[in-house]
Scaffold this motif. Structure first.
Motif, PDB file in Angstrom:
ATOM      1  N   GLU A   2      -1.372  10.470  -1.796  1.00  9.93           N
ATOM      2  CA  GLU A   2      -2.226   9.309  -2.030  1.00  9.93           C
ATOM      3  C   GLU A   2      -3.672   9.635  -1.685  1.00  9.93           C
ATOM      4  O   GLU A   2      -3.964  10.563  -0.955  1.00  9.93           O
ATOM      5  N   ARG A  57       4.999   9.370  -0.099  1.00 14.68           N
ATOM      6  CA  ARG A  57       4.992   8.264   0.849  1.00 14.68           C
ATOM      7  C   ARG A  57       3.575   7.740   1.005  1.00 14.68           C
ATOM      8  O   ARG A  57       2.589   8.421   0.676  1.00 14.68           O
ATOM      9  N   VAL A  74       5.603   3.416   3.740  1.00 10.75           N
ATOM     10  CA  VAL A  74       6.249   3.152   2.451  1.00 10.75           C
ATOM     11  C   VAL A  74       6.726   4.477   1.888  1.00 10.75           C
ATOM     12  O   VAL A  74       5.958   5.449   1.841  1.00 10.75           O
ATOM     13  N   MET A  76       8.609   6.584  -1.392  1.00  8.56           N
ATOM     14  CA  MET A  76       8.726   6.511  -2.843  1.00  8.56           C
ATOM     15  C   MET A  76      10.042   7.125  -3.294  1.00  8.56           C
ATOM     16  O   MET A  76      10.573   8.023  -2.652  1.00  8.56           O
ATOM     17  N   ALA A  83       9.196   1.573  -4.836  1.00  3.56           N
ATOM     18  CA  ALA A  83       8.862   2.042  -3.495  1.00  3.56           C
ATOM     19  C   ALA A  83       9.517   1.107  -2.489  1.00  3.56           C
ATOM     20  O   ALA A  83       9.881  -0.025  -2.813  1.00  3.56           O
ATOM     21  N   GLU A 108       0.186  -1.936  -0.160  1.00  2.00           N
ATOM     22  CA  GLU A 108       0.427  -2.262  -1.560  1.00  2.00           C
ATOM     23  C   GLU A 108      -0.601  -1.584  -2.463  1.00  2.00           C
ATOM     24  O   GLU A 108      -0.261  -1.056  -3.528  1.00  2.00           O
ATOM     25  N   THR A 111       0.226   2.006  -2.768  1.00  2.00           N
ATOM     26  CA  THR A 111       1.472   2.191  -3.502  1.00  2.00           C
ATOM     27  C   THR A 111       1.252   2.011  -5.001  1.00  2.00           C
ATOM     28  O   THR A 111       1.808   2.746  -5.818  1.00  2.00           O
ATOM     29  N   LYS A 116       3.469   3.045  -8.590  1.00  2.00           N
ATOM     30  CA  LYS A 116       4.668   2.229  -8.418  1.00  2.00           C
ATOM     31  C   LYS A 116       4.393   0.781  -8.817  1.00  2.00           C
ATOM     32  O   LYS A 116       3.280   0.276  -8.662  1.00  2.00           O
ATOM     33  N   LEU A 119       7.678  -3.086  -4.855  1.00  2.00           N
ATOM     34  CA  LEU A 119       7.857  -2.717  -3.450  1.00  2.00           C
ATOM     35  C   LEU A 119       8.991  -3.544  -2.883  1.00  2.00           C
ATOM     36  O   LEU A 119       8.999  -4.772  -3.025  1.00  2.00           O
TER      37      LEU A 119
END
Length: 384
Positions: A2, A57, A74, A76, A83, A108, A111, A116, A119
């Motif tokens: 990320e 993640r 979180v 994945m 997720a 969020e 993610t 994704k 969630l």
């Protein structure tokens, strides 16, 4: 994986909290926070170390001055748009100040940036404060998990479409079964489909093994070890279900990896027997692609669908794997996977897994020959 993110959150008392990505230097502080927040179900130092370094993640901490006072993790699932909020903790002395909401929003955002759409999380049924927070943020209860926690407490399963374009549809009730061996995904997926059509189907290991013996093409450690679409169709027809089979290429399907001529010939003969018996039982076999329109029509008619996928998009291994498709909408289809992929996953992570429609086209193509095959199963007295 990320992008680096840092959020500064001012509060009414002029204190500022920073929400940022986790760093290796946070390890000791995370362990201490876990000890302060939880009496049971604690993540270990080894687990924290694993997730700090892991890919797939989103792992963020809440920092006030030099102290870590919260975190959210979180994880994945590769190859899907799903997720899961694996763990979240906020120091008790700052509860009620809105930090939990800000942390959830940051998780969020990251993610969604990872591609994704949904969630999911689990929360103890007695945790009214957390349930209220999640519901206020758009999470909806879609099931429960009995005896989930170490204290024997039950958990709600909740889900939110975290990207604005995603629509939350009520997912159908569909039984799920975890395969008990590495090679019985086909029988497990078939049992789920049969049980969703008939309450008389009892999903248990003896039936799983019976179906595998009837449907496999394996011979003396040759062949792919799993189940042939025609073998599964015959097994379903034997138990009173109506089946239609789609295969996009002629037989044989699973002999490319069999090197010894005698074993290869034997596997080919088994496939020919399946084809002959399917003809004798008047099972429709369409040597054509099973596209998304056919999938949608089958589900809307009340039929159940099994599809063979390649697990490469999920775990990096090119293994044929049977799943049950449970629903479809404008953006995603949803599948029940009989295999729990890793020790950090729970059974409900394998249920109604959202897969983008474009991604499924890649997922449902197996091997160098791009094999696509599916079964459409309905009750014997069902009229199309």
């Amino acid at each position: 994986m990320e992008k680096t993110m840092e959020v500064h959150v001012p509060l009414l008392n002029s204190q500022t909290f920073t929400i940022r990505d986790t760093q290796v230097a946070d390890l000791s502080a995370l362990v201490a926070l876990e000890q302060r927040c939880f009496a049971t179900d604690r993540l270990s130092k080894r687990s924290f170390s694993y997730w700090i370094k892991a890919k797939h993640r989103v792992f963020m901490v809440v920092q006030q001055d030099d102290q870590i006072i919260g975190y959210g993790l979180v994880i994945m699932r590769k190859g899907t748009r799903l997720a899961r909020l694996y763990s979240i903790a906020i120091d008790k002395n700052i509860e009620g100040k809105g930090i939990g909401r800000q942390l959830m929003l940051a998780l969020e955002t990251q993610t969604v940036a990872a591609g994704k759409l949904f969630l999911r999380l689990e929360v103890e049924k007695t945790n009214k404060r957390a349930i209220g927070l999640y519901e206020s943020m758009g999470y909806k209860i879609f099931g429960d998990y009995a005896h989930y926690y170490e204290n024997n407490g039950d958990a709600f399963r909740m889900q939110k479409p975290i990207r604005q374009a995603a629509k939350h549809n009520q997912l159908p009730s569909y039984p799920w079964y975890a395969q008990t061996t590495d090679f019985t995904c086909g029988p497990a997926a078939l049992m789920m489909a049969m049980a969703s059509l008939s309450e008389q189907t009892v999903m248990e290991q003896p039936l799983e093994f019976d179906l595998w013996r009837e449907a496999t093409t394996i011979f003396m450690m040759a062949g792919h070890g799993g189940c042939h679409p025609l073998g599964l169709a015959l097994a379903a027809e034997k138990r009173g279900f109506k089946v239609k089979v789609y295969i996009n290429q002629p037989l044989p399907l699973f002999t490319s990896g069999v090197r010894q001529p005698v074993k290869k010939h034997t596997v080919e003969v088994i496939e020919q027997q399946f084809e002959s018996r399917a003809q004798q039982q008047n099972i429709p076999v369409l040597y054509a692609d099973f596209d998304l329109n056919a999938l949608k029509d089958a589900l809307e008619s009340g039929s159940k669908v099994l599809s063979l996928i390649s697990t490469y998009q999920m775990d990096g291994y090119k293994v044929p794997h049977w799943v049950a498709i449970t629903a479809i909408d404008e953006e995603c289809l949803y599948l029940h996977d009989p295999s729990v992929p890793e020790q950090h996953a729970a059974g409900f992570d394998c249920q109604h897994i959202p897969v983008a429609l474009d991604d499924f086209i890649k997922l449902s193509s197996y091997g160098k020959t791009k094999l696509c095959t599916a079964l459409v199963i309905s009750k014997a007295n069902f009229k199309e």
